[in-house]
Design a protein around this motif. Structure first.
Motif, PDB file in Angstrom:
ATOM      1  N   PRO B 183       0.854  -1.199   0.000  1.00 57.50           N
ATOM      2  CA  PRO B 183       0.000   0.000   0.000  1.00 57.50           C
ATOM      3  C   PRO B 183       0.885   1.242   0.000  1.00 57.50           C
ATOM      4  CG  PRO B 183       0.176  -0.869   2.214  1.00 57.50           C
ATOM      5  CD  PRO B 183       0.961  -1.803   1.337  1.00 57.50           C
ATOM      6  N   LEU B 185       2.529   4.596   1.238  1.00 58.20           N
ATOM      7  CA  LEU B 185       2.838   5.072   2.583  1.00 58.20           C
ATOM      8  C   LEU B 185       1.961   6.281   2.883  1.00 58.20           C
ATOM      9  CD1 LEU B 185       5.058   4.508   4.836  1.00 58.20           C
ATOM     10  CD2 LEU B 185       6.061   6.656   4.025  1.00 58.20           C
ATOM     11  N   PRO B 186       1.349   6.332   4.080  1.00 57.02           N
ATOM     12  CA  PRO B 186       0.568   7.533   4.434  1.00 57.02           C
ATOM     13  C   PRO B 186       1.473   8.753   4.375  1.00 57.02           C
ATOM     14  CG  PRO B 186       0.195   5.768   6.009  1.00 57.02           C
ATOM     15  CD  PRO B 186       1.309   5.316   5.112  1.00 57.02           C
ATOM     16  N   LEU B 213      -3.174  10.582   9.887  1.00 55.74           N
ATOM     17  CA  LEU B 213      -2.448   9.324   9.743  1.00 55.74           C
ATOM     18  C   LEU B 213      -3.317   8.181   9.269  1.00 55.74           C
ATOM     19  CD1 LEU B 213       0.293   8.748  12.341  1.00 55.74           C
ATOM     20  CD2 LEU B 213       0.191   7.946   9.996  1.00 55.74           C
ATOM     21  N   ARG B 215      -5.051   5.245   7.973  1.00 59.76           N
ATOM     22  CA  ARG B 215      -4.996   4.197   6.955  1.00 59.76           C
ATOM     23  C   ARG B 215      -5.493   2.954   7.660  1.00 59.76           C
ATOM     24  NH1 ARG B 215      -2.109   0.298   5.007  1.00 59.76           N
ATOM     25  NH2 ARG B 215      -0.458   0.556   6.501  1.00 59.76           N
TER      26      ARG B 215
END
Lengths: 216, 216, 216, 216
Positions: B183, B185-186, B213, B215
């Motif tokens: 996925p 990265l935030p 943040l 996710r």
DNA sequence: TATGAATGAGCATTCATTCAT
DNA sequence: CATGAATGAATGCTCATTCAT
């Protein structure tokens, strides 16, 4: 003459290790495909034929060098595991040592990056790499989760933060390997990925002195 | 028949671009030494001989693919340069778009990493890479310095922070290239490298931009 | 210490012989080019370096093994020469012993076949082989000619018949060497190449020796 | 341009066949291990690299050459199968043609012998050889059995006689391959392996076919 | 243009042979 | 004598590059 035989064995083992060291350096610098066995041999000061007394194929040598490099990191993480201290202290230690490692021996990580990006790595290498990656991430994520509980580490999915840290370290290793004059990254910068912001209205003292919680 | 000639030229240009795209992908996946011209040709759906109508040598094609990839980043930074907004907003944009870029087209950055770690890159490539690196770092460091002046960015040598960001991005590109299920990265994690800690009793300009943040 | 020296000499001689025996087997199985000195050494239970104490080159060892094998056949024919009896009886003996030899030690003949078909045999080997071949053919042809005079052997050029016999034997050796379960060829079949057809109304001296084709 | 493509294909096929022919000769002369690809290429008048456009490995070429040689013999036996005539006549034909074949193209059989004695032949070759051997023996043994029923062939286990014939032929092929001046063996000598002795007071069907030992 | 046959430099690997121990 | 580490010539095979068609 067991002594002689032993010595032979030991000598062989040492040679093998030395060869692995050289191979690690050369493979890190040029990658698997672009490395000629003769280069390793020359850098080692032996004939290319002799390399085949220790490793039957170039790929085998590559794989062994990888295993060797991974071993170093596994040892590193095993150390971390046993290190006493608060999660935050241990995170600091991890960061310090990783940055130090990247600065002093970037070729180890660079070799790992080479292995990761090797399209045709044999299964054994692939598995070892996957294991390494999982271990790195889980160890670091574990520390982060603990740190979050003690309030020293900022919130956020621990795995994401761990991924970011490891990515940063790998990226640094590449830069460092390419530029021997690059200064080490201040640890503080790396720590920012994890450090919790000061709670509003609270004066932070030495964060290291907080909440010395045991670790599960 | 100027029309026909033009069309030819255009067709040639299109083919060339398509070839560059394929080459970028293949070179990113296997590296210069391990890539066979035939693979690129096959992936492109043409004969290997035809590749030589567009590029005289494998190295030339590699270099062109690199230039192409670097171009994308230079364009990206030129965009950033022109983008209006506060330094912090622009930093957010940069981070967002870099992470997006890494997620959607990791092979571009991976190719650049390949080029960086290529031990025998021709001078032209070397220079282009150095230029790219300098530009990246300077652009980002510049934004950071501005952000520090506005108080949005944490203190610290801007260049160090920029290095860390770029290292992180490169490391992410590697991971992403190897795992298409990874996925993104935030962005918040990346922003931590720059975000200033909340000064007690100070109003931040953009409080809303924090704490993202999320996710799953 | 003359005793010790003698013993050494003898030991060396024995080792040499044993080595020749092993070499014969291995060379027969794999041929000159495909045989590695190390294989012979391993099969002999010694280190490959030691082989060079007995034979300075692989070719030398090969040649010696050939000479050894040829010697066996020369001895065989010398025996035949001295054997008493009628030509027919001696032919029977020759056939019996050749078939027995092929059955029990096909590798000797197979090695000779290898030597014969070796394109780059040294002169010494070549000469020895030519001598062997001439001797075989002449001995057998001689017996056949005698047998024709006594009426026991069918008419026809003795040399042609001898060639046929030797070809058959060599062919059998090949088959046998490849299949350890192959039964020995009934001697009677081989004897047909030479046996005279019964003259009408004539009593043969040894009618009992005929019609022994039985084998289930 | 289907024509061109076809022609290309055909040309490629022809080249491949020619290469097989050359390979057959060279492999027969020197064996698998001692043959260098370059020799075949030189004898063919092409570069060694081109050999690899037709066959990916030396072993593959060897195997293909073997298959080719075996094919010739299978065709031969299929012919025999269809040939009309009494068993005896067909046996005569078989013998005549085998001897002729050995005389004119001994390298085909020599190659087969090489393959038979090849210690490390791949399974495919091994199987093909076993099939060939079985076919040869069964075909000949079948003819012999028929001949025995008509009284033209001497008694005895047909398989033994067939083995003897094939061994003789293989042995001859070796001799012939080594000596281009060797005269062909008179067919009569070979036929002795099968010819029934004249039964007293009996008229044979084909008295004319006897006593043809003449050789120029 | 487009193809793929053709070439040969380059490199991995093997293995005969030497020689220090 | 024995061993096996060490060397390097030899050879299989790959693949970038050229070029006739």
């Amino acid at each position: 003459m067991p002594r002689t035989a032993e010595q032979f064995e030991q000598l062989k083992g040492e040679r093998r290790q030395a060869l692995l060291g050289v191979a690690r350096r050369v493979f890190a610098r040029k990658g698997l495909a672009a490395t000629k066995i003769g280069e390793i041999a020359t850098e080692m000061g032996i004939s290319y034929g002799l390399v085949y007394h220790y490793f039957p194929h170039k790929e085998t040598l590559f794989a062994a060098a990888i295993e060797d490099a991974l071993q170093a990191w596994e040892t590193f993480f095993a150390d971390v595991q046993r290190t006493p201290g608060t999660p935050w202290e241990r995170l600091e230690t991890v960061c310090t040592r990783m940055i130090q490692s990247v600065h002093e021996a970037p070729e180890t990580l660079l070799l790992i990056v080479r292995a990761l990006t090797e399209d045709e790595a044999p299964r054994a290498v692939r598995d070892a790499l996957a294991r390494y990656k999982r271990q790195c991430h889980e160890q670091v994520a574990g520390l982060i989760a603990e740190g979050q509980r003690t309030g020293d580490v900022a919130s956020g999915a621990p795995m994401d933060i761990a991924r970011a840290m490891m990515a940063l370290i790998q990226g640094l290793a590449i830069s460092r390997a390419l530029d021997e004059h690059a200064p080490p990254l201040p640890i503080e910068v790396l720590l920012r990925l994890v450090r919790a912001p000061p709670a509003a209205g609270t004066r932070r003292r030495d964060p290291a002195s907080r909440h010395r919680l045991a670790r599960t």
